[in-house]
Every structure is written in structure tokens, then in C-alpha cells.
Design a protein around this motif. Structure first.
Motif, short mmCIF file in Angstrom:
data_model
loop_
_atom_site.label_atom_id
_atom_site.label_comp_id
_atom_site.label_asym_id
_atom_site.label_seq_id
_atom_site.Cartn_x
_atom_site.Cartn_y
_atom_site.Cartn_z
N SER A 11 -8.68 3.88 -2.82
CA SER A 11 -9.59 4.45 -2.08
C SER A 11 -9.05 5.90 -1.99
O SER A 11 -8.27 6.36 -1.71
CB SER A 11 -9.80 3.99 -0.68
OG SER A 11 -10.70 4.43 0.07
N THR A 61 0.79 -1.21 -0.18
CA THR A 61 -0.02 -0.05 0.04
C THR A 61 0.88 1.33 0.14
O THR A 61 1.92 1.14 0.80
CB THR A 61 -0.89 0.09 1.15
OG1 THR A 61 -1.56 -0.98 1.21
CG2 THR A 61 -2.00 1.09 1.26
N ASN A 71 -14.31 4.38 -3.88
CA ASN A 71 -13.24 3.37 -3.85
C ASN A 71 -13.64 2.44 -5.33
O ASN A 71 -14.87 2.43 -5.75
CB ASN A 71 -13.87 2.22 -2.68
CG ASN A 71 -13.58 2.67 -1.38
OD1 ASN A 71 -12.71 3.40 -1.23
ND2 ASN A 71 -14.34 2.37 -0.52
N TYR A 123 -8.87 10.46 9.96
CA TYR A 123 -8.46 11.96 9.24
C TYR A 123 -8.77 13.13 10.10
O TYR A 123 -9.81 12.69 11.18
CB TYR A 123 -9.20 12.32 7.96
CG TYR A 123 -10.80 12.11 7.82
CD1 TYR A 123 -11.54 13.23 8.11
CD2 TYR A 123 -11.20 10.64 7.72
CE1 TYR A 123 -12.77 12.93 8.06
CE2 TYR A 123 -12.71 10.72 7.77
CZ TYR A 123 -13.39 11.57 7.90
OH TYR A 123 -14.82 11.37 7.84
N THR A 150 -0.88 -0.17 7.17
CA THR A 150 -1.37 1.30 7.40
C THR A 150 -0.19 2.18 6.72
O THR A 150 1.10 2.09 7.01
CB THR A 150 -1.21 1.46 9.18
OG1 THR A 150 -2.12 0.72 9.45
CG2 THR A 150 -1.82 2.82 9.13
N TRP A 177 -10.28 4.88 7.07
CA TRP A 177 -9.74 6.02 7.02
C TRP A 177 -9.71 6.62 8.51
O TRP A 177 -10.64 6.54 9.04
CB TRP A 177 -10.17 7.21 6.01
CG TRP A 177 -9.80 6.80 4.72
CD1 TRP A 177 -10.38 6.07 3.71
CD2 TRP A 177 -8.77 7.43 3.95
NE1 TRP A 177 -9.89 5.99 2.40
CE2 TRP A 177 -8.99 6.82 2.38
CE3 TRP A 177 -7.77 8.19 4.28
CZ2 TRP A 177 -8.06 7.18 1.49
CZ3 TRP A 177 -6.70 8.52 3.24
CH2 TRP A 177 -6.90 8.03 1.87
N TYR A 237 -3.56 12.19 7.57
CA TYR A 237 -4.49 11.43 6.93
C TYR A 237 -4.04 10.02 6.95
O TYR A 237 -2.92 9.57 6.12
CB TYR A 237 -4.71 11.74 5.54
CG TYR A 237 -5.57 12.88 5.42
CD1 TYR A 237 -7.14 13.16 5.28
CD2 TYR A 237 -4.98 14.40 5.69
CE1 TYR A 237 -7.72 14.29 5.49
CE2 TYR A 237 -5.93 15.43 5.84
CZ TYR A 237 -6.99 15.65 5.77
OH TYR A 237 -7.95 16.43 5.81
N ILE A 246 0.47 5.82 -0.31
CA ILE A 246 -0.63 7.04 -0.14
C ILE A 246 -0.09 8.14 -0.71
O ILE A 246 1.33 8.29 -0.58
CB ILE A 246 -1.02 7.01 1.55
CG1 ILE A 246 -2.24 8.11 1.51
CG2 ILE A 246 0.27 7.66 2.24
CD1 ILE A 246 -2.86 8.50 2.76
N CYS A 258 -5.20 6.29 -1.78
CA CYS A 258 -4.44 5.13 -1.12
C CYS A 258 -4.73 4.11 -1.98
O CYS A 258 -5.66 3.62 -2.45
CB CYS A 258 -5.40 4.89 0.18
SG CYS A 258 -4.38 3.52 1.17
N CYS A 269 -4.61 5.66 6.29
CA CYS A 269 -5.36 4.65 5.55
C CYS A 269 -5.01 3.51 5.85
O CYS A 269 -3.83 3.08 5.82
CB CYS A 269 -5.02 4.88 3.81
SG CYS A 269 -5.68 3.48 2.83
N PHE A 273 -10.81 -0.90 2.80
CA PHE A 273 -10.13 0.41 3.23
C PHE A 273 -11.08 1.05 4.41
O PHE A 273 -12.00 1.20 4.46
CB PHE A 273 -9.94 1.37 2.09
CG PHE A 273 -9.33 0.98 0.83
CD1 PHE A 273 -7.56 1.12 0.76
CD2 PHE A 273 -9.71 0.21 -0.23
CE1 PHE A 273 -6.79 0.87 -0.04
CE2 PHE A 273 -8.90 0.04 -1.37
CZ PHE A 273 -7.76 0.25 -1.01
#
Length: 258
Positions: free
Chosen positions: A223, A157, A205, A192, A250, A190, A238, A159, A176, A240, A188
Motif C-alpha cells: 500500500s 510488515t 494498493n 497520517y 502496525t 493508514w 505515518y 514501512i 507499506c 500503516c 491496509f
């Protein structure tokens, strides 16, 4: 319908068709109050063929199916038949040819279909099955064989923000991206800055299949969180969390107010 009696349970199929061909299983439930679980030691199964000369292949809801070829496990081309006495062969669409079933690397199982025991990238392409039984041959749907070579484990992953510094009233996108096996879903979550204030944001998504190298297919899942009319309270981290059956990953990025 299902009838539950003292010493046994009975499943009754009315108006059965070729589509009902397959395995039927039953098991004992062990219950403790409202909680019940399957008794693995007391299960039973049987395979039933619902013969139909007009439908040699078990009907499917689509005319085209994806089959993923993973190097570490067998792959099944599920062209099952409604009668075990039908002669079934496997064919490649291009170049047009019959694929030899050697009983070792490629076998035919009347209850499953054709099984590639050790899939490789050479097996990719479009195939179909042909069945014969005292009459004209019938053709199955087509199967698109895609070769996959993605390491198992939590999603890989990353971001990225459209901008890591934003002015008031800007529109900011945080994307993400997760790479993984084509047939494995990624979920996913989140975290934030405006979450605790129930800040209205937009989530999007989506996923698609991409080719990475010769004949290798990977699923790319994304996402996107969209913050319109950026405010001071939107500045911060932020986070994800991308999750599949193997675990979760993560990642985080920071967006600051200019």
C-alpha cells in the motif's frame, strides 16, 4: 426458485446443466426479532450429479487455476466429474506422466477431486486430469501447483518513506509492505498527519506472487500513500496497519520538514 412452506422448504432448479453438479445444503434459521442465526444442530446436505456425457468434468469459468500447497494441510485439485462412474486419472504436464494415486498420500474423492494429504515442494508444477466413460477421454483445465511455506499469523510488515526529510513542494511516497500466504488477502489502513484536515492524498494498493527460495511462493502486498506538494502540516508520523484473518500488524515511520 425457492418455495418456503409450513414444514419444509423446496429448491427448484430449472434448465439444470453439468455446472450445477455439487453439494446442496439447507438449514433452519433461529430468529429473535430481526436477528436470525443458523441452527447448526438442524442442517442437511446432499450431493447431486448432473450427468452429461459431453461434459465429464464440471465446467469452470477459467482455463487455468492456481492451487496452493501448504505443508500443514491437504491440497485439493478440484477436477470434479458429472458422473461418479467416470474413470479419472491425474497427470503431470512436464515431465509428461501419470501421477499414481496410492490412496494414502494422494487420494481421489469423486465429490472434491484429487487430494494431496501431505503436500511437499516435490508436488509443485502443472497438472491436469483425464476422465473416461465409454468413449474418448476428456481433459480438464490445467492446475498450477505452487508450494507455500509462510508462517501463519498477522502480516509480516515493513514501512519505508522515499525520504524521511522533505522540502516544501516535494513529492513523498510512503510504502507499506506485507508478506503472507498467497491466497490470504491483506487489508491496509493508514493514519497520517493531514488526515484530520482531509488533506488530499493518493492511495495505491497492489499485490503479486514472488518466489522465495526453491519452490516457495509468497504473496507480497503493498500500500502506497503519495503526498504531492509537501507542506508543513504533512510532517509527522505515518502509521500503516496491515490486517489479515490472523490479526494485524502496525508499523510507522516519520517524515520531517527540511
Amino acid at each position: 426458485s425457492i418455495k418456503q412452506l409450513d414444514r419444509y422448504s423446496q429448491l427448484i432448479l430449472a434448465n439444470s446443466t453439468a455446472a450445477d453438479t455439487g453439494e446442496y445444503s439447507c438449514w433452519l434459521q433461529l430468529c429473535n426479532g430481526d436477528k436470525c442465526r443458523k441452527d447448526e444442530a438442524k442442517t442437511g446436505s446432499t450431493y447431486i450429479f448432473f450427468t452429461d456425457k459431453e461434459e465429464l468434468f464440471v465446467p469452470t469459468p477459467s482455463y487455468f487455476e492456481m492451487v496452493y500447497l501448504n505443508p500443514g494441510k491437504p491440497a485439493v485439485i478440484p477436477c470434479r466429474v458429472t458422473t461418479p462412474s467416470a474413470k479419472v486419472t491425474l497427470h503431470r504436464e512436464f515431465p509428461a506422466e501419470e501421477i499414481e494415486t496410492d490412496g494414502t498420500d494422494i487420494i481421489y474423492d469423486v465429490k472434491k477431486g484429487f487430494v494431496y494429504q501431505h503436500p511437499t515442494s516435490d508436488h509443485k508444477g502443472i497438472v491436469y486430469c483425464k476422465a473416461e466413460l465409454q468413449g474418448a477421454p476428456q481433459i480438464s483445465i490445467k492446475y498450477h501447483l505452487l508450494y507455500v511455506e509462510v508462517p501463519k499469523g498477522p502480516p509480516s510488515t515493513t514501512i519505508e518513506a522515499s525520504s524521511n526529510r522533505a522540502e516544501v513542494s516535494d513529492s513523498v511516497h510512503i510504502i507499506c509492505t506485507a508478506l503472507g500466504e498467497p491466497d490470504v488477502d491483506v487489508n491496509f489502513r493508514w493514519q497520517y498527519p493531514g488526515q484530520e484536515f482531509e488533506r488530499p492524498v493518493i492511495f495505491q494498493n497492489f499485490w503479486r506472487l514472488i518466489n522465495r527460495g526453491t519452490g516457495h511462493t509468497t504473496r507480497i502486498s503493498k500500500s502506497v500513500i503519495v503526498i504531492e506538494d509537501f507542506e508543513a502540516r504533512d510532517a509527522g508520523n505515518y502509521i500503516c496497519i496491515a490486517q489479515n484473518l490472523e490479526g494485524e500488524t502496525t508499523v510507522a515511520t516519520k517524515v520531517e520538514l527540511n
